[in-house]
Design a protein around this motif. Structure first.
Motif, PDB file in Angstrom:
ATOM      1  N   GLN A  21      -3.688   2.671  -0.213  1.00  0.00           N
ATOM      2  CA  GLN A  21      -4.270   2.189  -1.475  1.00  0.00           C
ATOM      3  C   GLN A  21      -3.343   1.164  -2.088  1.00  0.00           C
ATOM      4  OE1 GLN A  21      -4.006   4.929  -5.010  1.00  0.00           O
ATOM      5  NE2 GLN A  21      -3.218   6.356  -3.489  1.00  0.00           N
ATOM      6  N   GLN A  50      -6.121  -3.997  -5.927  1.00  0.00           N
ATOM      7  CA  GLN A  50      -6.932  -3.866  -4.709  1.00  0.00           C
ATOM      8  C   GLN A  50      -8.240  -4.596  -4.973  1.00  0.00           C
ATOM      9  OE1 GLN A  50      -6.806  -0.075  -2.490  1.00  0.00           O
ATOM     10  NE2 GLN A  50      -8.936   0.175  -3.102  1.00  0.00           N
ATOM     11  N   THR A  81      -8.045   6.844  -4.099  1.00  0.00           N
ATOM     12  CA  THR A  81      -7.975   6.487  -2.687  1.00  0.00           C
ATOM     13  C   THR A  81      -9.096   7.157  -1.882  1.00  0.00           C
ATOM     14  OG1 THR A  81      -6.326   6.017  -0.964  1.00  0.00           O
ATOM     15  CG2 THR A  81      -6.375   8.264  -1.805  1.00  0.00           C
ATOM     16  N   ASN A 138      -7.052  -0.383   4.501  1.00  0.00           N
ATOM     17  CA  ASN A 138      -7.542  -0.148   3.129  1.00  0.00           C
ATOM     18  C   ASN A 138      -9.052   0.104   3.075  1.00  0.00           C
ATOM     19  OD1 ASN A 138      -8.812  -2.664   2.997  1.00  0.00           O
ATOM     20  ND2 ASN A 138      -7.823  -3.278   1.089  1.00  0.00           N
ATOM     21  N   GLY A 183       0.798  -1.228   0.000  1.00  0.00           N
ATOM     22  CA  GLY A 183       0.000   0.000   0.000  1.00  0.00           C
ATOM     23  C   GLY A 183       0.825   1.270   0.000  1.00  0.00           C
ATOM     24  N   GLN A 200      -9.124   6.216   2.106  1.00  0.00           N
ATOM     25  CA  GLN A 200      -8.356   5.119   2.696  1.00  0.00           C
ATOM     26  C   GLN A 200      -7.128   5.657   3.410  1.00  0.00           C
ATOM     27  OE1 GLN A 200      -7.610   3.299  -1.238  1.00  0.00           O
ATOM     28  NE2 GLN A 200      -8.259   1.402  -0.257  1.00  0.00           N
TER      29      GLN A 200
END
Ligand SMILES: [Zn+2]
Length: 551
Positions: free
Chosen positions: A258, A262, A246, A280, A206, A255
């Motif tokens: 990201q 995903q 995001t 997330n 992420g 989030q």
């Protein structure tokens, strides 16, 4: 944002916070909370004060900053390597230069020298980037130099120093630093991984939202300091992909981390370096509240930096998008230019002069490195351009004159982790469209839509794509659609790419994320089906690093 939108309710909110800050100055020059002697919050406050002064012209800002720089001049350097105020000390220099440009006071530059000399050595760090694959494989100790937001801020620090010191080594530090980050931690959309700390190139790692908006601000600064189109190209990629992707399309939820691939948004264990299980999730303040505060700097600072003044009394378009600018140009004539465009979804940009008074001045148009064959059409002539440079149009502008810039948006590919492919058009990355089922997991307010969401896939995500890397247009068609009021909504993407692919049954979830993309080229016994790709910024579930089917 309050002043860009001229939103009176927001302006009142800003004022309620600015007044106590402006009233907090003390005779010794310190400002802010009396007892807290940490200089880091003041560096943030100074960035706020600069924006506030530019928006309002408030006469109290400059004296407050002057006094604080007098304080810094007499107080001993206090920029320890192990504290935020030390690793982020160069953020103070933004205010230093801004203030010097308005007062000409050379002692401010002496403070800037002292801060550079006595704080964390980011120039050396980027010239000899420590966190290579080899080092990462051994396991690293997480600390300030591995922290993704620190690094996102720091990439501009050698560039800022260059403005004062003119040492080419400083430019080299920025370039080699970014190259190293891409090589060892690079992710699609121009960002690098950090789920809180540097975490390699795997597309299920992420990037924290704070790092995205701080990196954007760094690139805005680098574009101004070094005048290199490269930084503006990269800025747009973050602004138009990672930044909207995001957040939910209405911006109510965001989030913490990201992912490029995903495929499930939920509270669950993932292979983050140190982040928690809610990282997330799209919500009000998932994992930690920093991104809730920080997300708001993304768009407003981007908009403030789309247009810049130039040394030849003209204007430069640094980033494209629907906008307008009012500025003094040439012999000091105030003009308004309006940019009419569907960019980043379309490559046609029209710039119209909207001022009664004519003015002669140079307009510097950024020609992105990807825009080979871009053409500029003025009322007098059509000009060819060079990608990765500025095209300069120097002419007498009259009211209503229109300039037309055409940026060809041919499809491009990028080779990613495990030889997967990413598809790019103009400044936009495209992701496999995955059905998204939102589930409310927490409600923060009785009437406002402040919710935390989990999102589950309702369609397969694990495709292999039929694509010719050299000539992606052979196997992918582009469909343009109307731009909706929420341009980054999954339901109404302004551009859809149509391709063919096969489900890869061998590609499964591992630890609640997409597992390693199978090494391309891949094979599958599943039927060949239509696969839609939509802009990354329009997705909340996505696969952006896609395995490629054997031809
Ligand atoms: Zn954050």
């Amino acid at each position: 944002m309050a002043h860009l939108l001229n939103d009176q309710r927001l302006i009142a909110k800003v004022k309620a916070w600015m007044e106590p800050i402006l009233a907090s100055g003390r005779p010794d020059g310190w400002f802010g909370p009396e007892k807290n002697k940490d200089r880091w919050p003041l560096a943030v406050a100074m960035k706020v004060l600069i924006q506030y002064q530019e928006a309002t012209g408030d006469p109290r800002v400059i004296p407050l900053l002057q006094n604080y720089f007098k304080y810094l001049k007499t107080a001993p350097p206090d920029w320890p390597d192990k504290e935020w105020r030390g690793v982020r000390a160069m953020e103070n220099i933004i205010a230093a230069y801004w203030l010097y440009n308005r007062t000409g006071d050379k002692t401010i530059l002496e403070v800037a020298d002292s801060i550079y000399i006595n704080s964390f050595k980011w120039t050396d760090y980027f010239l000899n980037f420590p966190y290579t694959d080899e080092v990462m494989a051994k396991g690293i100790k997480y600390s300030h130099p591995t922290h993704v937001v620190n690094i996102a801020m720091a990439v501009k620090h050698p560039g800022m120093r260059y403005v004062q010191a003119h040492d080419p080594k400083l430019v080299e530090a920025v370039k080699s630093g970014l190259a190293s980050l891409d090589k060892y931690h690079g992710q699609v959309t121009g960002r690098f991984s950090g789920d809180e700390h540097l975490s390699g190139r795997h597309p299920s790692q992420g990037t924290e939202l704070c790092a995205v908006v701080e990196f954007m601000f760094s690139l805005e600064n680098l574009a101004a300091q070094l005048g290199d189109v490269y930084y503006a190209d990269r800025l747009e990629m973050l602004a138009y992909n990672a930044n909207p992707g995001t957040c939910t399309p209405d911006y109510w939820a965001h989030q913490y981390d990201q992912q490029a691939n995903q495929v499930l948004v939920s509270v669950a264990k993932r292979r983050w370096s140190t982040n928690g299980d809610a990282s997330n999730v799209y919500g009000l303040e998932p994992n930690f509240g920093c991104c809730t505060a920080n997300m708001h700097q993304g768009w407003p600072k981007f908009v403030s930096n789309m247009w810049m003044a130039t040394h030849d009394q003209g204007l430069a378009v640094i980033a494209y998008g629907p906008s307008s600018v009012k500025a003094k140009v040439g012999e000091g004539v105030e003009v308004t230019l309006v940019e009419l465009t569907d960019y980043p979804f379309d490559g046609l940009v029209r710039i119209r002069m909207d001022s009664p008074q004519s003015a002669k001045f140079p307009l510097h148009l950024r020609i992105p490195a990807w825009a080979a064959g871009a053409k500029v059409k003025t009322p007098e002539q059509t000009l060819d351009t060079r990608p990765g440079s500025f095209a300069v149009v120097d002419r007498l502008w009259k009211n209503g004159d229109v300039l037309e810039l055409t940026l060809p948006m041919n499809l491009r590919t990028e080779t990613r982790y495990n030889n997967a492919v990413s598809i790019i058009r103009g400044p936009l990355y495209f992701s496999v469209r995955v059905g998204e089922k939102y589930k409310e997991i927490k409600r923060h307010h009785e009437t406002l839509p402040a919710l935390n969401w989990s999102i589950e896939p309702t369609t397969p995500w694990n495709y292999g794509l039929l694509v010719d890397r050299e000539n992606p247009e052979k196997s992918i068609t582009v469909e343009k659609r109307k731009i909706s009021k929420l341009p980054f909504d999954q339901q109404n993407p302004p551009v859809v790419l149509k391709a063919k692919g096969r489900v890869l049954p061998q590609w499964e979830m591992v630890q609640n994320s997409a597992g390693d993309p199978p090494l391309s080229p891949v094979t599958s016994d599943q039927p060949l089906v239509d696969v839609e790709l939509i802009p990354y910024g329009n997705t909340r579930l996505r696969v952006t690093e896609i395995p490629v089917l054997a031809q």
